[in-house]
Design an enzyme around this catalytic site. Structure first.
Site, PDB file in Angstrom:
ATOM      1  N   LEU A 177       0.838  -1.194   0.000  1.00  0.00           N
ATOM      2  CA  LEU A 177       0.000   0.000   0.000  1.00  0.00           C
ATOM      3  C   LEU A 177       0.881   1.254   0.000  1.00  0.00           C
ATOM      4  O   LEU A 177       0.899   2.017   0.952  1.00  0.00           O
ATOM      5  CB  LEU A 177      -0.913  -0.013   1.230  1.00  0.00           C
ATOM      6  CG  LEU A 177      -1.820  -1.236   1.334  1.00  0.00           C
ATOM      7  CD1 LEU A 177      -2.509  -1.250   2.687  1.00  0.00           C
ATOM      8  CD2 LEU A 177      -2.831  -1.234   0.211  1.00  0.00           C
ATOM      9  N   CYS A 178       1.593   1.477  -1.086  1.00  0.00           N
ATOM     10  CA  CYS A 178       2.533   2.599  -1.123  1.00  0.00           C
ATOM     11  C   CYS A 178       2.045   3.743  -2.006  1.00  0.00           C
ATOM     12  O   CYS A 178       2.806   4.657  -2.300  1.00  0.00           O
ATOM     13  CB  CYS A 178       3.899   2.124  -1.573  1.00  0.00           C
ATOM     14  SG  CYS A 178       3.898   1.362  -3.192  1.00  0.00           S
ATOM     15  N   GLY A 179       0.807   3.710  -2.414  1.00  0.00           N
ATOM     16  CA  GLY A 179       0.285   4.747  -3.298  1.00  0.00           C
ATOM     17  C   GLY A 179       0.373   6.129  -2.702  1.00  0.00           C
ATOM     18  O   GLY A 179       0.792   7.084  -3.355  1.00  0.00           O
ATOM     19  N   TYR A 234       2.403   7.129  -0.333  1.00  0.00           N
ATOM     20  CA  TYR A 234       3.827   7.473  -0.226  1.00  0.00           C
ATOM     21  C   TYR A 234       4.331   8.011  -1.567  1.00  0.00           C
ATOM     22  O   TYR A 234       4.995   9.048  -1.618  1.00  0.00           O
ATOM     23  CB  TYR A 234       4.645   6.249   0.195  1.00  0.00           C
ATOM     24  CG  TYR A 234       6.125   6.435  -0.019  1.00  0.00           C
ATOM     25  CD1 TYR A 234       6.870   7.212   0.851  1.00  0.00           C
ATOM     26  CD2 TYR A 234       6.767   5.852  -1.102  1.00  0.00           C
ATOM     27  CE1 TYR A 234       8.227   7.403   0.650  1.00  0.00           C
ATOM     28  CE2 TYR A 234       8.120   6.041  -1.310  1.00  0.00           C
ATOM     29  CZ  TYR A 234       8.847   6.815  -0.425  1.00  0.00           C
ATOM     30  OH  TYR A 234      10.173   6.999  -0.638  1.00  0.00           O
ATOM     31  N   ASN A 235       4.009   7.313  -2.641  1.00  0.00           N
ATOM     32  CA  ASN A 235       4.441   7.748  -3.974  1.00  0.00           C
ATOM     33  C   ASN A 235       3.871   9.121  -4.306  1.00  0.00           C
ATOM     34  O   ASN A 235       4.576   9.988  -4.818  1.00  0.00           O
ATOM     35  CB  ASN A 235       4.008   6.738  -5.037  1.00  0.00           C
ATOM     36  CG  ASN A 235       4.736   5.425  -4.917  1.00  0.00           C
ATOM     37  OD1 ASN A 235       5.788   5.337  -4.296  1.00  0.00           O
ATOM     38  ND2 ASN A 235       4.178   4.386  -5.505  1.00  0.00           N
TER      39      ASN A 235
END
Length: 83
Positions: free
Chosen positions: A68-70, A72-73
């Site tokens: 679940l790095c959306g 963060y990006n």
């Protein structure tokens, strides 16, 4: 809950990975520190070390592609665009 246990295990693994890199970073710090001391004592003509006016700045953005790095990006890109 099960999700908390999985998250805790992932955090533990990440912490262990960071601790495993400590000897490498300490050695790197010693090597670079020694190099800097030598450069300060001796006159070395290295073009990359000469001070110049800043004309162009390059930002290197590191983003994630797992889990679940959306958000963060998104935040990393927004911060880079603000600069």
């Amino acid at each position: 809950t099960a999700m908390k246990l999985v998250a805790a295990a992932k955090v533990r693994r990440a912490q262990d990975a960071v601790l495993r890199t400590r000897p490498f970073s300490e050695t790197l710090q010693k090597v670079l520190g020694g190099l800097l001391k030598r450069l300060q004592q001796e006159f070395v003509d290295i073009p990359l070390l000469t001070e110049r006016d800043v004309k162009t700045v390059v930002l290197v953005i590191t983003s994630g592609d797992r889990g679940l790095c959306g958000s963060y990006n998104t935040q990393a890109i927004k911060q880079a665009e603000r600069r």
